[in-house]
Design a protein around this motif. Structure first.
Motif, PDB file in Angstrom:
ATOM      1  N   GLY A  94       0.832  -1.053  -0.160  1.00 17.78           N
ATOM      2  CA  GLY A  94      -0.010   0.080   0.028  1.00 17.78           C
ATOM      3  C   GLY A  94       0.729   1.288  -0.103  1.00 17.78           C
ATOM      4  N   ARG A  95       2.118   1.184  -0.059  1.00 19.62           N
ATOM      5  CA  ARG A  95       2.969   2.284  -0.107  1.00 19.62           C
ATOM      6  C   ARG A  95       2.946   2.937  -1.574  1.00 19.62           C
ATOM      7  NH1 ARG A  95       8.760   0.936   1.819  1.00 19.62           N
ATOM      8  NH2 ARG A  95       8.595  -0.661   0.247  1.00 19.62           N
ATOM      9  N   ILE A  96       3.193   4.179  -1.592  1.00 21.76           N
ATOM     10  CA  ILE A  96       3.453   4.747  -2.932  1.00 21.76           C
ATOM     11  C   ILE A  96       4.553   4.741  -3.304  1.00 21.76           C
ATOM     12  CG2 ILE A  96       3.083   6.901  -4.052  1.00 21.76           C
ATOM     13  CD1 ILE A  96       0.651   7.703  -2.616  1.00 21.76           C
ATOM     14  N   ILE A  97       5.005   4.330  -4.275  1.00 22.28           N
ATOM     15  CA  ILE A  97       6.355   3.902  -5.078  1.00 22.28           C
ATOM     16  C   ILE A  97       6.771   4.565  -6.116  1.00 22.28           C
ATOM     17  CG2 ILE A  97       6.515   1.957  -3.777  1.00 22.28           C
ATOM     18  CD1 ILE A  97       6.059   0.315  -6.366  1.00 22.28           C
ATOM     19  N   GLY A  98       5.632   5.253  -6.500  1.00 23.19           N
ATOM     20  CA  GLY A  98       5.916   6.066  -8.191  1.00 23.19           C
ATOM     21  C   GLY A  98       4.632   6.364  -8.618  1.00 23.19           C
ATOM     22  N   PHE A  99       4.654   7.252  -9.641  1.00 26.49           N
ATOM     23  CA  PHE A  99       3.769   7.778 -10.289  1.00 26.49           C
ATOM     24  C   PHE A  99       3.548   7.687 -11.869  1.00 26.49           C
ATOM     25  CE2 PHE A  99       4.466  10.574  -6.574  1.00 26.49           C
ATOM     26  CZ  PHE A  99       3.044  10.647  -5.995  1.00 26.49           C
ATOM     27  N   GLY A 100       2.570   7.810 -12.296  1.00 29.11           N
ATOM     28  CA  GLY A 100       2.182   7.916 -13.604  1.00 29.11           C
ATOM     29  C   GLY A 100       1.403   9.336 -13.962  1.00 29.11           C
ATOM     30  N   GLY A 101       1.954   9.876 -15.055  1.00 30.74           N
ATOM     31  CA  GLY A 101       1.098  11.111 -15.385  1.00 30.74           C
ATOM     32  C   GLY A 101       0.848  11.384 -16.653  1.00 30.74           C
ATOM     33  N   ARG A 102      -0.436  11.558 -16.805  1.00 31.84           N
ATOM     34  CA  ARG A 102      -1.134  11.636 -18.133  1.00 31.84           C
ATOM     35  C   ARG A 102      -1.360  13.010 -18.498  1.00 31.84           C
ATOM     36  NH1 ARG A 102      -4.360  12.557 -22.586  1.00 31.84           N
ATOM     37  NH2 ARG A 102      -5.346  10.865 -23.447  1.00 31.84           N
ATOM     38  N   VAL A 103      -0.765  13.295 -19.704  1.00 28.87           N
ATOM     39  CA  VAL A 103      -0.811  14.783 -20.302  1.00 28.87           C
ATOM     40  C   VAL A 103      -2.381  15.234 -20.593  1.00 28.87           C
ATOM     41  CG1 VAL A 103      -0.750  14.361 -22.556  1.00 28.87           C
ATOM     42  CG2 VAL A 103       0.195  16.411 -21.808  1.00 28.87           C
ATOM     43  N   LEU A 104      -2.577  16.536 -20.283  1.00 26.58           N
ATOM     44  CA  LEU A 104      -3.937  16.892 -20.200  1.00 26.58           C
ATOM     45  C   LEU A 104      -4.146  17.090 -21.498  1.00 26.58           C
ATOM     46  CD1 LEU A 104      -4.505  19.094 -17.029  1.00 26.58           C
ATOM     47  CD2 LEU A 104      -5.741  17.095 -17.836  1.00 26.58           C
ATOM     48  N   ASP A 105      -3.191  17.572 -22.580  1.00 23.52           N
ATOM     49  CA  ASP A 105      -3.588  18.146 -24.037  1.00 23.52           C
ATOM     50  C   ASP A 105      -2.814  16.925 -24.899  1.00 23.52           C
ATOM     51  OD1 ASP A 105      -0.714  18.416 -23.796  1.00 23.52           O
ATOM     52  OD2 ASP A 105      -1.118  20.580 -23.370  1.00 23.52           O
ATOM     53  N   SER A 106      -2.504  17.517 -25.869  1.00 24.24           N
ATOM     54  CA  SER A 106      -1.919  16.285 -27.051  1.00 24.24           C
ATOM     55  C   SER A 106      -0.410  16.336 -26.826  1.00 24.24           C
ATOM     56  CB  SER A 106      -2.370  16.874 -28.355  1.00 24.24           C
ATOM     57  OG  SER A 106      -2.098  18.206 -28.684  1.00 24.24           O
ATOM     58  N   GLY A 107       0.192  16.784 -25.876  1.00 25.09           N
ATOM     59  CA  GLY A 107       1.610  16.804 -25.864  1.00 25.09           C
ATOM     60  C   GLY A 107       2.163  15.368 -25.694  1.00 25.09           C
ATOM     61  N   GLU A 108       3.530  15.290 -25.788  1.00 22.76           N
ATOM     62  CA  GLU A 108       4.192  13.685 -25.484  1.00 22.76           C
ATOM     63  C   GLU A 108       5.439  14.261 -24.623  1.00 22.76           C
ATOM     64  OE1 GLU A 108       3.901  11.460 -27.244  1.00 22.76           O
ATOM     65  OE2 GLU A 108       2.120  12.002 -28.774  1.00 22.76           O
ATOM     66  N   PRO A 109       5.397  13.109 -23.893  1.00 24.00           N
ATOM     67  CA  PRO A 109       4.813  11.651 -24.110  1.00 24.00           C
ATOM     68  C   PRO A 109       3.394  11.725 -23.499  1.00 24.00           C
ATOM     69  CG  PRO A 109       6.391  11.410 -22.430  1.00 24.00           C
ATOM     70  CD  PRO A 109       6.634  12.910 -22.895  1.00 24.00           C
ATOM     71  N   LYS A 110       2.652  10.902 -23.804  1.00 27.86           N
ATOM     72  CA  LYS A 110       0.974  11.124 -23.312  1.00 27.86           C
ATOM     73  C   LYS A 110       1.103  10.449 -21.845  1.00 27.86           C
ATOM     74  CE  LYS A 110      -3.594   8.871 -24.301  1.00 27.86           C
ATOM     75  NZ  LYS A 110      -4.082   7.912 -25.442  1.00 27.86           N
ATOM     76  N   TYR A 111       2.072   9.170 -21.592  1.00 26.29           N
ATOM     77  CA  TYR A 111       2.105   9.060 -20.495  1.00 26.29           C
ATOM     78  C   TYR A 111       3.464   8.960 -20.106  1.00 26.29           C
ATOM     79  CZ  TYR A 111      -2.695   6.922 -19.998  1.00 26.29           C
ATOM     80  OH  TYR A 111      -3.988   6.918 -20.251  1.00 26.29           O
ATOM     81  N   LEU A 112       3.850   9.395 -18.761  1.00 23.23           N
ATOM     82  CA  LEU A 112       5.054   9.775 -18.147  1.00 23.23           C
ATOM     83  C   LEU A 112       5.093   8.918 -16.874  1.00 23.23           C
ATOM     84  CD1 LEU A 112       8.037  10.981 -18.436  1.00 23.23           C
ATOM     85  CD2 LEU A 112       7.000  12.668 -17.157  1.00 23.23           C
ATOM     86  N   ASN A 113       6.067   7.996 -16.683  1.00 22.18           N
ATOM     87  CA  ASN A 113       6.097   7.275 -15.483  1.00 22.18           C
ATOM     88  C   ASN A 113       7.542   7.637 -14.716  1.00 22.18           C
ATOM     89  OD1 ASN A 113       4.181   5.470 -15.847  1.00 22.18           O
ATOM     90  ND2 ASN A 113       5.305   4.118 -17.348  1.00 22.18           N
ATOM     91  N   SER A 114       7.337   7.245 -13.417  1.00 21.57           N
ATOM     92  CA  SER A 114       8.600   7.565 -12.646  1.00 21.57           C
ATOM     93  C   SER A 114       9.659   6.662 -13.037  1.00 21.57           C
ATOM     94  CB  SER A 114       8.312   7.105 -11.095  1.00 21.57           C
ATOM     95  OG  SER A 114       7.394   8.106 -10.259  1.00 21.57           O
TER      96      SER A 114
END
Length: 603
Positions: A205-225
């Motif tokens: 249950g610990r937070i070990i990373g993040f995934g970030g989803r871009v709001l617009d059409s920028g790249e990269p669409k998904y960015l992970n830790s």
């Protein structure tokens, strides 16, 4: 390595009923507590928890163990993580193993985990004040409840927004956690900016990373830790921490490709979905999921990219396959992903499609056949050629045999010829003198069925071991030379006596603690089996001491018989020494005295 003394002290301090009640509703019945088993589907409560033994056992699927074993099975934790989780619940600090740097490593890891937790709280707070982020999530059909359940947040469009959370923004542990980036000019800035933030949890249950989803059409669409001491993409699955119970309830795990697929499915009540983190499915992913369920369904888009991703998952799964598990593939129509499909067709249709997913072996054979022209000799030869590096990696022996048989039929070859081409040694029958007997005309006599609800009475050593399970401290009263080592029970008893003779205290945490002491040895399984067979009231307190002493006398008598038999066998060639003849006379006299005293009447 966690000290064994700490493990035993931990199990002595916790109550397995309290531990399991955190996860299951238990109902008391007699001396034990019962619930529906969380490890297989059932309607009646066959999952038993014994406070006296500190041991759980399911009479349906046979799973059993201690409080540590339960956390390993239920939460998919390894042994070390399960001990740490149980210690955390009990308010105990797990000692290090004495290796240099261990304590410092734990402190550094704790700082990274704290930084991730603080960042997640910051991102969740920012979401509340970002109209564009809220509007985006609403357009994707997500409710506030689902956003809160998954801890979804928002990283503002600022270069150093985390400086508001971490006054020491230049601290090394922020970079080690992957939250910030240092450029070539030495300038530091936030890794995640102007993105919807999905926290990634480990199985504790610990937070070990993040995934970030871009709001617009920028790249990269998904960015992970990035890879960090906390986070390794090839080992973690998004959503698994929240999906564990749903996976057990549904009877299978659903693997999808993205965060939004997991969250959108949960919005419609499909809670048993997880996602890989920007990587292909790895063998570790599969082994992790198989700790929770025996069926995994991979869901991919029906387009070419989805087919390629499915094939990579199939290739990576081959070594992890077992004959008691099922891996299957669900291909959605080309115009759909899981998010759009469940919105258009509903959760029930999606579940039916998952239930009808194509098994891995069928996908494998279909793909291989489509690559080859089977109406030509060259095409059939190519089928065998391309199959070999895949089929020989299948870890499930019976499934591999079925695939080989299917390939033999498709290639117009015999099974033996395919096995020879694959370099697999075919199974051989032992040579026999004379003709092979016709078992169809000489059937094996039917064995009488054992009456239901009854088991074979235990041997003397079996009875003694059951007594020791109820009173482990009595092992100190046992002379090791009386215990034969020709059975699993005898060898387990000798191991317990050796424990006492080495000065190690007998575990005080009941049967569960004793089993943990012998984890990963054959004795652990022997003790667990006897523990599951033993009724709480098998031995009445009024007669248990007498039974213990009588059983010791039986073992003494057996030892005398064995020694007499050995001396008599030796005497047949007339080579007994005077000392051996004297010893034989002593043994015969001792046996006669025991018999005349009525001690052998029940042998």
């Amino acid at each position: 390595m966690i000290p064994q003394s700490f493990v035993q002290d931990l199990l002595a301090r916790v109550d397995i009923v309290d531990v399991i009640e955190r996860y299951l509703p238990l109902k008391k019945s007699g001396a034990n507590y019962f619930a529906c088993c969380p490890f297989h589907g059932e309607k009646s409560a066959s999952f038993s928890v014994s406070p006296s033994k500190q041991f759980y056992h399911c009479f349906g699927c046979g799973v059993h163990g201690s409080a540590i074993g339960f956390l390993m099975e239920y939460s998919g934790l390894g042994f070390v993580d399960a001990v740490k989780e149980l210690a955390n619940q009990a308010g105990l600090q797990v000692p290090d193993d004495g290796k240099p740097g261990t304590g410092a490593h734990e402190d550094a890891t704790s700082k990274l985990a704290d930084a991730m937790a603080d960042s997640s709280r910051f991102y969740r707070e920012q979401l509340k004040h970002s109209k564009e982020a809220i509007d985006y999530l609403k357009r994707r059909g997500l409710s506030g409840e689902i956003a809160a359940r998954f801890g979804i947040g928002f990283a503002p469009e600022e270069w150093q927004s985390l400086q508001r959370v971490f006054p020491d923004y230049q601290s090394k542990h922020l970079a080690d956690a992957g939250l910030v980036i240092d450029n070539d000019q030495g300038k530091r800035y936030d890794r995640f900016r102007h993105r919807i933030m999905f926290p990634i949890h480990d199985r504790r249950g610990r937070i070990i990373g993040f995934g970030g989803r871009v709001l617009d059409s920028g790249e990269p669409k998904y960015l992970n830790s990035p890879e960090t001491p906390l986070f390794e993409k090839g080992r973690e699955l998004y959503g698994l921490f929240l999906a564990q119970k749903a996976i057990r309830d549904a009877g299978f795990a659903l693997v999808v490709e993205g965060y939004m697929d997991v969250v959108a499915l949960a919005q419609f009540g499909v809670d048993n979905a997880v996602a890989t983190l920007g990587t292909a499915t790895t063998p570790h992913h599969i082994n992790t999921l198989l700790r929770h369920t025996s069926r995994i369904v991979f869901c991919f888009d029906g387009d070419a990219a989805g087919r390629r991703a499915a094939w990579r998952a199939l290739e990576n799964a081959l070594e992890a396959l077992r004959d008691d598990t099922t891996l299957a593939f669900l291909f959605l129509p080309a115009e759909h992903d899981p998010d759009s499909f469940v919105r258009e067709h509903g959760a029930d249709t999606f579940r039916k499609a998952a239930a009808a997913a194509t098994p891995l072996a069928s996908v494998l054979l279909q793909e291989l056949k489509e690559r080859c022209e089977l109406d030509t000799a060259e095409g059939r030869a190519r089928l065998i050629h391309e199959s070999r590096p895949l089929v020989t990696r299948i870890g499930a022996p019976m499934l591999r045999l079925q695939v080989i048989k299917a390939l033999a039929e498709a290639s117009e070859m015999t099974q033996a010829e395919v096995e020879q081409a694959f370099g697999i040694k075919p199974a051989t029958r032992p040579k026999q003198d004379g003709p092979m007997p016709d078992f169809r005309r000489s059937p094996r006599p039917a064995q009488p069925a054992r009456p239901q609800g009854r088991r074979k009475p235990p041997s003397a050593i079996g009875t003694l071991l059951r007594l020791i399970l109820q009173h482990p401290a009595w092992a100190a009263r046992l002379p090791i030379d009386l215990v034969p080592d020709d059975s699993a029970e005898g060898r387990a008893m000798i191991a317990i006596i050796d424990l006492v003779s080495l000065g190690e205290p007998i575990p005080a945490g009941g049967l569960g603690a004793l089993i943990e002491r012998f984890r990963d040895t054959p004795h652990g399984e022997t003790l667990a089996r006897l523990g599951t067979e033993q009724d709480e009231s098998e031995f009445e307190d009024a007669v248990i001491e007498t039974l213990f002493d009588d059983t010791l006398r039986k073992l003494h008598a057996y030892a005398i018989d064995r020694e007499i038999a050995a001396l008599l066998e030796h005497s047949r060639d007339g080579s007994l020494s005077s000392g051996e003849r004297h010893r034989l006379t002593e043994l015969l006299l001792e046996k006669r005295n025991l018999a005349s005293a009525g001690k052998l009447s029940d042998l």
